[in-house]
Design a protein around this motif. Structure first.
Motif, PDB file in Angstrom:
ATOM      1  N   ALA A  16       0.819  -1.213   0.000  1.00 34.76           N
ATOM      2  CA  ALA A  16       0.000   0.000   0.000  1.00 34.76           C
ATOM      3  C   ALA A  16       0.851   1.260   0.000  1.00 34.76           C
ATOM      4  CB  ALA A  16      -0.922   0.019   1.215  1.00 34.76           C
ATOM      5  N   TRP A  17       0.344   2.274  -0.706  1.00 31.04           N
ATOM      6  CA  TRP A  17       0.888   3.624  -0.640  1.00 31.04           C
ATOM      7  C   TRP A  17       0.121   4.367   0.438  1.00 31.04           C
ATOM      8  CZ3 TRP A  17       5.117   5.061  -3.150  1.00 31.04           C
ATOM      9  CH2 TRP A  17       5.493   4.343  -4.281  1.00 31.04           C
ATOM     10  N   VAL A  18       0.830   5.046   1.346  1.00 29.10           N
ATOM     11  CA  VAL A  18       0.191   5.859   2.378  1.00 29.10           C
ATOM     12  C   VAL A  18       0.756   7.265   2.254  1.00 29.10           C
ATOM     13  CG1 VAL A  18      -0.250   6.162   4.840  1.00 29.10           C
ATOM     14  CG2 VAL A  18      -0.161   3.866   3.860  1.00 29.10           C
ATOM     15  N   ALA A  24      -4.782  15.260   6.566  1.00 27.82           N
ATOM     16  CA  ALA A  24      -5.369  13.929   6.402  1.00 27.82           C
ATOM     17  C   ALA A  24      -4.298  12.890   6.072  1.00 27.82           C
ATOM     18  CB  ALA A  24      -6.409  13.947   5.280  1.00 27.82           C
ATOM     19  N   ILE A  25      -4.701  11.617   6.174  1.00 27.53           N
ATOM     20  CA  ILE A  25      -3.887  10.498   5.715  1.00 27.53           C
ATOM     21  C   ILE A  25      -4.718   9.743   4.685  1.00 27.53           C
ATOM     22  CG2 ILE A  25      -2.843   8.284   6.336  1.00 27.53           C
ATOM     23  CD1 ILE A  25      -2.099   9.466   9.010  1.00 27.53           C
ATOM     24  N   TRP A  26      -4.069   9.375   3.583  1.00 24.34           N
ATOM     25  CA  TRP A  26      -4.737   8.662   2.493  1.00 24.34           C
ATOM     26  C   TRP A  26      -3.987   7.378   2.204  1.00 24.34           C
ATOM     27  CZ3 TRP A  26      -9.173  10.789   0.416  1.00 24.34           C
ATOM     28  CH2 TRP A  26      -9.448  12.101   0.813  1.00 24.34           C
ATOM     29  N   ARG A  27      -4.724   6.330   1.769  1.00 27.83           N
ATOM     30  CA  ARG A  27      -4.118   5.020   1.502  1.00 27.83           C
ATOM     31  C   ARG A  27      -4.611   4.488   0.163  1.00 27.83           C
ATOM     32  NH1 ARG A  27      -5.215  -0.458   2.212  1.00 27.83           N
ATOM     33  NH2 ARG A  27      -3.476  -1.694   3.018  1.00 27.83           N
ATOM     34  N   ASP A  68      -0.950  -1.097   9.294  1.00 28.66           N
ATOM     35  CA  ASP A  68      -1.455  -1.316   7.940  1.00 28.66           C
ATOM     36  C   ASP A  68      -1.797  -0.050   7.145  1.00 28.66           C
ATOM     37  OD1 ASP A  68      -3.681  -0.445   9.340  1.00 28.66           O
ATOM     38  OD2 ASP A  68      -4.739  -2.360   9.205  1.00 28.66           O
ATOM     39  N   GLY A  69      -1.658   1.119   7.740  1.00 24.71           N
ATOM     40  CA  GLY A  69      -2.017   2.366   7.062  1.00 24.71           C
ATOM     41  C   GLY A  69      -3.492   2.686   7.149  1.00 24.71           C
ATOM     42  N   VAL A  70      -4.249   1.847   7.840  1.00 24.74           N
ATOM     43  CA  VAL A  70      -5.692   2.053   7.999  1.00 24.74           C
ATOM     44  C   VAL A  70      -6.037   2.418   9.438  1.00 24.74           C
ATOM     45  CG1 VAL A  70      -7.969   0.967   7.828  1.00 24.74           C
ATOM     46  CG2 VAL A  70      -6.228   0.463   6.121  1.00 24.74           C
TER      47      VAL A  70
END
Length: 95
Positions: A16-18, A24-27, A68-70
């Protein structure tokens, strides 16, 4: 990332790209379609890194970690931060 968000940094790990932005944070798993993964009370990030076996770390006024970036967890570590210095590039993984 949303129009108007300033991208501060990005990291790739575990498929995944984070992207860390000032608000904000985007994944993304394909690098094209991004889903917002911003935790509650997020106050921005200036740097993000991924390390195998640890996950992601995003640093701004606070330290946020995620396997996990989530799912993100805020650490209440107190440290000085001057966004003009971009001093937290040191979270980049080392081998």
């Amino acid at each position: 990332p949303a129009t108007g968000s300033r991208v501060a940094d990005l990291a790739f790990g575990d498929g995944a790209w984070v992207v860390a932005c000032d608000d904000a944070i985007w994944r993304s798993t394909d690098g094209v379609t991004f889903v917002e993964a911003t935790p509650p009370s997020f106050n921005g990030a200036r740097a993000i890194a991924y390390r195998e076996g640890f996950g992601f770390a995003a640093v701004g006024a606070s330290l946020w970690t995620s396997p996990d970036g989530v799912t993100w967890t805020r650490s209440d570590v107190a440290f000085p931060f001057d966004p003009t210095l971009n001093a937290f590039r040191s979270i980049a993984p080392t081998q």
